[in-house]
Design a protein around this motif. Structure first.
Motif, PDB file in Angstrom:
ATOM      1  N   GLN A  27       0.093  -1.314  -0.034  1.00  0.00           N
ATOM      2  CA  GLN A  27       0.487   0.188   0.235  1.00  0.00           C
ATOM      3  C   GLN A  27       0.981   1.324  -0.219  1.00  0.00           C
ATOM      4  OE1 GLN A  27      -2.431  -1.046   3.312  1.00  0.00           O
ATOM      5  NE2 GLN A  27      -3.952  -1.571   2.332  1.00  0.00           N
ATOM      6  N   TYR A  28       1.966   1.022   0.074  1.00  0.00           N
ATOM      7  CA  TYR A  28       2.481   2.183   0.702  1.00  0.00           C
ATOM      8  C   TYR A  28       3.188   2.814  -0.982  1.00  0.00           C
ATOM      9  CZ  TYR A  28       7.383   5.310   1.179  1.00  0.00           C
ATOM     10  OH  TYR A  28       7.844   6.774   1.262  1.00  0.00           O
ATOM     11  N   HIS A  29       3.423   1.864  -1.725  1.00  0.00           N
ATOM     12  CA  HIS A  29       4.553   0.965  -2.964  1.00  0.00           C
ATOM     13  C   HIS A  29       3.305   1.696  -3.454  1.00  0.00           C
ATOM     14  CE1 HIS A  29       7.714  -0.011  -1.685  1.00  0.00           C
ATOM     15  NE2 HIS A  29       8.176  -0.066  -2.332  1.00  0.00           N
ATOM     16  N   PHE A  30       1.606   1.631  -3.740  1.00  0.00           N
ATOM     17  CA  PHE A  30       1.036   2.057  -4.232  1.00  0.00           C
ATOM     18  C   PHE A  30       0.579   3.751  -4.282  1.00  0.00           C
ATOM     19  CE2 PHE A  30      -4.302   2.700  -4.675  1.00  0.00           C
ATOM     20  CZ  PHE A  30      -4.178   2.197  -6.115  1.00  0.00           C
ATOM     21  N   GLY A  31       1.006   3.741  -3.113  1.00  0.00           N
ATOM     22  CA  GLY A  31       0.776   5.864  -2.300  1.00  0.00           C
ATOM     23  C   GLY A  31       1.481   6.483  -3.365  1.00  0.00           C
ATOM     24  N   LYS A  32       2.750   5.660  -3.908  1.00  0.00           N
ATOM     25  CA  LYS A  32       3.609   6.932  -3.908  1.00  0.00           C
ATOM     26  C   LYS A  32       2.928   6.464  -5.453  1.00  0.00           C
ATOM     27  CE  LYS A  32       8.029   6.275  -2.397  1.00  0.00           C
ATOM     28  NZ  LYS A  32       7.934   7.965  -1.874  1.00  0.00           N
ATOM     29  N   ASN A  33       2.897   5.814  -6.392  1.00  0.00           N
ATOM     30  CA  ASN A  33       2.224   5.120  -7.936  1.00  0.00           C
ATOM     31  C   ASN A  33       0.848   6.290  -8.095  1.00  0.00           C
ATOM     32  OD1 ASN A  33       2.912   1.731  -7.661  1.00  0.00           O
ATOM     33  ND2 ASN A  33       4.040   3.467  -8.222  1.00  0.00           N
ATOM     34  N   VAL A  34       0.378   6.449  -6.926  1.00  0.00           N
ATOM     35  CA  VAL A  34      -0.707   7.363  -6.852  1.00  0.00           C
ATOM     36  C   VAL A  34      -0.459   8.820  -7.399  1.00  0.00           C
ATOM     37  CG1 VAL A  34      -2.992   8.037  -5.387  1.00  0.00           C
ATOM     38  CG2 VAL A  34      -2.571   5.637  -5.685  1.00  0.00           C
ATOM     39  N   ARG A  35       0.774   9.239  -6.482  1.00  0.00           N
ATOM     40  CA  ARG A  35       1.388  10.656  -6.441  1.00  0.00           C
ATOM     41  C   ARG A  35       1.470  10.699  -8.120  1.00  0.00           C
ATOM     42  NH1 ARG A  35       3.167   8.606  -1.903  1.00  0.00           N
ATOM     43  NH2 ARG A  35       1.536   9.663   0.154  1.00  0.00           N
ATOM     44  N   HIS A  37      -0.281   9.731 -11.010  1.00  0.00           N
ATOM     45  CA  HIS A  37      -0.933  10.138 -11.700  1.00  0.00           C
ATOM     46  C   HIS A  37      -1.969  11.567 -11.167  1.00  0.00           C
ATOM     47  CE1 HIS A  37       0.003   5.715 -12.615  1.00  0.00           C
ATOM     48  NE2 HIS A  37      -0.593   6.236 -13.833  1.00  0.00           N
ATOM     49  N   LEU A  38      -1.275  12.288 -10.236  1.00  0.00           N
ATOM     50  CA  LEU A  38      -2.011  13.513  -9.665  1.00  0.00           C
ATOM     51  C   LEU A  38      -1.200  14.931  -9.947  1.00  0.00           C
ATOM     52  CD1 LEU A  38      -4.559  11.884  -7.382  1.00  0.00           C
ATOM     53  CD2 LEU A  38      -5.119  13.050  -9.650  1.00  0.00           C
ATOM     54  N   PRO A  39      -1.879  15.984  -9.886  1.00  0.00           N
ATOM     55  CA  PRO A  39      -1.116  17.308  -9.650  1.00  0.00           C
ATOM     56  C   PRO A  39      -0.486  16.836  -8.812  1.00  0.00           C
ATOM     57  CG  PRO A  39      -3.192  17.567 -10.529  1.00  0.00           C
ATOM     58  CD  PRO A  39      -3.087  16.888 -10.236  1.00  0.00           C
ATOM     59  N   MET A  40       0.744  17.958  -8.542  1.00  0.00           N
ATOM     60  CA  MET A  40       1.577  17.934  -6.694  1.00  0.00           C
ATOM     61  C   MET A  40       0.024  19.058  -5.798  1.00  0.00           C
ATOM     62  SD  MET A  40       5.058  18.891  -5.783  1.00  0.00           S
ATOM     63  CE  MET A  40       5.864  18.367  -6.931  1.00  0.00           C
ATOM     64  N   ARG A  41      -0.419  19.373  -6.756  1.00  0.00           N
ATOM     65  CA  ARG A  41      -1.036  20.179  -5.317  1.00  0.00           C
ATOM     66  C   ARG A  41      -2.274  19.464  -4.259  1.00  0.00           C
ATOM     67  NH1 ARG A  41      -6.486  20.713  -7.780  1.00  0.00           N
ATOM     68  NH2 ARG A  41      -5.865  21.330  -9.965  1.00  0.00           N
ATOM     69  N   LEU A  42      -2.416  18.284  -5.212  1.00  0.00           N
ATOM     70  CA  LEU A  42      -2.965  16.675  -4.464  1.00  0.00           C
ATOM     71  C   LEU A  42      -3.169  16.149  -3.822  1.00  0.00           C
ATOM     72  CD1 LEU A  42      -5.481  16.739  -7.719  1.00  0.00           C
ATOM     73  CD2 LEU A  42      -6.114  17.840  -5.415  1.00  0.00           C
ATOM     74  N   HIS A  43      -1.482  15.678  -3.882  1.00  0.00           N
ATOM     75  CA  HIS A  43      -0.723  14.818  -3.171  1.00  0.00           C
ATOM     76  C   HIS A  43      -1.061  14.614  -1.589  1.00  0.00           C
ATOM     77  CE1 HIS A  43       2.743  14.237  -6.175  1.00  0.00           C
ATOM     78  NE2 HIS A  43       1.411  14.369  -7.178  1.00  0.00           N
ATOM     79  N   LYS A  77      -9.515  11.757 -15.254  1.00  0.00           N
ATOM     80  CA  LYS A  77      -9.570  10.940 -16.531  1.00  0.00           C
ATOM     81  C   LYS A  77      -9.362   9.625 -15.757  1.00  0.00           C
ATOM     82  CE  LYS A  77     -13.790  10.035 -18.759  1.00  0.00           C
ATOM     83  NZ  LYS A  77     -14.685   9.991 -17.891  1.00  0.00           N
ATOM     84  N   GLY A  78      -7.431  10.074 -16.110  1.00  0.00           N
ATOM     85  CA  GLY A  78      -6.337   8.997 -16.642  1.00  0.00           C
ATOM     86  C   GLY A  78      -6.329   8.146 -15.357  1.00  0.00           C
ATOM     87  N   PHE A  79      -6.339   9.378 -14.429  1.00  0.00           N
ATOM     88  CA  PHE A  79      -6.191   8.292 -12.775  1.00  0.00           C
ATOM     89  C   PHE A  79      -7.497   7.478 -12.536  1.00  0.00           C
ATOM     90  CE2 PHE A  79      -7.747   9.267  -8.431  1.00  0.00           C
ATOM     91  CZ  PHE A  79      -6.621   8.644  -7.424  1.00  0.00           C
TER      92      PHE A  79
END
Length: 180
Positions: A27-35, A37-43, A77-79
């Motif tokens: 889940q930790y690595h998944f969280g890094k992968n999520v970031r 796919h999103l703009p930095m302001r949403l991290h 959409k991509g995220f």
């Protein structure tokens, strides 16, 4: 249960070598992968949202924050497509007792062991022989193993056994009620 990041070779090898085992994406690595796919302001925001999914009491309860997250991020959409495809890999831990989930949801134990190896090998830098490295690593792993079997219990297998028995009894009761 095998826990790793989403490296295709690891996942394939786990499936081939440990047939019948469950794979849990870290889940930790998944969280890094999520970031990624999103703009930095949403991290910062997405980290809290993921935490509410990971800390759900059971698999069914985790669906609520997942659905809310997908609805709230529909503009990305991509995220959303990537998340829907991949989040299921992180939820296998819900098939384990609640007391075990925190330890099994990430690769922290492996990362910690690797960190300990680095801590011990970096000051030495050059070993006189391959055997010297193996002696040092073997001593380190024996020390860790000894502390795990004599000290704190990493995972209490009695808890797992009791949890599986309760789950089996619940299934049997449900099946009997359906027959009636």
């Amino acid at each position: 249960m095998i826990v790793s990041d989403d490296h295709a070779g690891l996942v394939t090898a786990a499936g081939m070598c440990f047939q019948g085992s469950t794979w849990q994406r870290c889940q930790y690595h998944f969280g890094k992968n999520v970031r990624s796919h999103l703009p930095m302001r949403l991290h910062g925001e997405i980290s809290g949202r993921l935490k509410s999914i990971w800390e759900a009491s059971d698999r069914a309860t985790s669906e609520v924050p997942i659905s809310k997250l997908l609805d709230d991020y529909h503009g990305h959409k991509g995220f959303v497509e990537w998340f829907e495809e991949n989040v299921e890999d992180c939820l296998a831990v819900f098939d384990q007792p609640p007391t075990h989930r925190r330890r099994l949801r990430t690769t922290n134990s492996i990362e910690r062991m690797n960190e300990e190896i680095r801590r011990r090998t970096e000051p030495i830098r050059i070993f006189p022989s391959r055997e010297a490295v193996l002696r040092m690593l073997t001593a380190l792993w024996e020390d860790i193993h000894e502390s795990w079997i004599t000290g704190r219990v990493y995972l209490n297998m009695e808890t797992l056994k009791e949890w599986e028995e309760r789950k089996e009894n619940a299934y049997q009761t449900r099946d009997e009620e359906m027959v009636l």
